[in-house]
Design an enzyme around this catalytic site. Structure first.
Site, mmCIF file in Angstrom:
data_model
loop_
_atom_site.group_PDB
_atom_site.id
_atom_site.type_symbol
_atom_site.label_atom_id
_atom_site.label_comp_id
_atom_site.label_asym_id
_atom_site.label_seq_id
_atom_site.Cartn_x
_atom_site.Cartn_y
_atom_site.Cartn_z
ATOM 1 N N ARG A 17 0.831 -1.216 0.000
ATOM 2 C CA ARG A 17 0.000 0.000 0.000
ATOM 3 C C ARG A 17 0.860 1.258 0.000
ATOM 4 O O ARG A 17 0.491 2.264 -0.612
ATOM 5 C CB ARG A 17 -1.006 0.007 1.159
ATOM 6 C CG ARG A 17 -2.037 1.150 1.043
ATOM 7 C CD ARG A 17 -3.287 0.936 1.867
ATOM 8 N NE ARG A 17 -4.115 -0.123 1.353
ATOM 9 C CZ ARG A 17 -4.959 -0.006 0.311
ATOM 10 N NH1 ARG A 17 -5.094 1.158 -0.313
ATOM 11 N NH2 ARG A 17 -5.654 -1.042 -0.101
ATOM 12 N N HIS A 21 1.835 1.636 -3.513
ATOM 13 C CA HIS A 21 0.644 2.085 -4.245
ATOM 14 C C HIS A 21 0.453 3.593 -4.098
ATOM 15 O O HIS A 21 0.069 4.286 -5.046
ATOM 16 C CB HIS A 21 -0.574 1.326 -3.697
ATOM 17 C CG HIS A 21 -1.884 1.749 -4.277
ATOM 18 N ND1 HIS A 21 -2.785 2.519 -3.587
ATOM 19 C CD2 HIS A 21 -2.452 1.508 -5.481
ATOM 20 C CE1 HIS A 21 -3.849 2.735 -4.352
ATOM 21 N NE2 HIS A 21 -3.675 2.134 -5.496
#
Lengths: 210, 210
Positions: free
Chosen positions: B39, B42
């Site tokens: 994440r 990301h």
């Protein structure tokens, strides 16, 4: 540890270190863009932005002119909105808004099965004329801005095109660059709400002070 | 361009690309930490976080336990606060706060000539017991947390130590790591409110769903 604890002194020392490291890398920044490039590095500690930040011709003038006339600032995330330095913006009579959490935007996005970012940009186009767009997340926001501008339904004063990510991001940025709309864009995958806000604030501080 | 426009599909495709690139780099992530590491990538499109994210022993358990008991979440920036996924947090009975813009914090920081971040952490220590701290900007916030904990005036349940920058940042992170407080830290200069929120949300989604 450095014995500096006052915020403005910490910031000044940070910019001194950034300038020093850029110099040691044998790089020289165009004076016009230096404040933006350095503030993005200040926000990310990532010197790769030295090579990726794109400025359209007269981008800085367009942005400063829009700020001086109190243009509305539209973001695609509440994080970018939170990152914008509001008191400097108020000095120029400007205001910043984000429609992403609006109920009508969410409803319409759901119904049409498109992103809220896209619907947000349509809402901005209906509400204001020459806005400044600060985009730090959604490539669909950028694509919608370019489409609306090309259909004559929006006339963006200036766009910061800094979505981050892996799907349609580099392509959306390239479409913005090719559109001829005045813009600043970190090319490639990198960007983010923090980067978008940093670019905006750098220009804001040059225009309004702090 | 990819023909994907629904937000959850875009995110799924992004994570697929990230996993694929990590595999091609010959890297294998510890299963326990994979969601956090991916994440952060990301959010930043920056694979250097593969090498810098530090997890204290049992950090994930400490964080999840604190989330499940509805611990208050304290941030050092309104950007990090904006980035936290509120509806998931509400499912667990938690709330997120940021004291940085509070008038009493600003006044006291001015009077004592210290950062508002530092005073914010003192305010959090007075108001709550076992809080989760999400720090994305101020090394002085981290230093104050460690000091207060060592003086027995604060008992942090879990700390995300992700300031970004050039002055006292790496040192403050190291002090947090050395303190034994359960924490996740992107070592070095990089970090930011977006990174701090991404780390937090990854754990939040694992605990509460979305």
């Amino acid at each position: 540890m450095t014995d500096i604890y006052r915020p403005m002194e910490i910031e000044a020392e940070s910019f001194r270190i950034i300038s020093e490291e850029i110099r040691r890398m044998g790089r020289e920044l165009p004076a016009e863009y230096a404040s933006v490039i350095k503030r993005v590095i200040h926000t990310t500690a990532d010197f790769s932005y030295l090579d990726t930040l794109y400025f359209s011709e007269h981008a800085m003038e367009a942005a400063k002119r829009a700020l001086k006339t109190g243009s509305r600032v539209v973001t695609d995330t509440n994080m970018a909105l939170a990152g914008i330095h509001k008191s400097s913006l108020r000095k120029l009579g400007g205001e910043a808004v984000c429609y992403m959490a609006d109920r009508d935007v969410a409803k319409q996005a759901e119904r049409r099965q498109v992103t809220r970012a896209q619907v947000s940009m349509e809402k901005a186009a209906r509400q204001g004329d020459k806005c400044i767009y600060v985009i730090g997340n959604a490539p669909t926001a950028l694509l919608r801005i370019v489409d609306l501008a090309q259909e004559g339904k929006m006339c963006p004063a200036f766009v910061i095109g800094a979505p981050v990510g892996f799907v349609n991001v580099t392509e959306a940025k390239q479409r913005l660059i090719d559109s001829g709309i005045p813009c600043i864009v970190p090319r490639g995958r990198k960007g983010g709400s923090n980067v978008a806000a940093a670019i905006f604030n750098a220009i804001l501080y040059e225009t309004a002070g702090r």
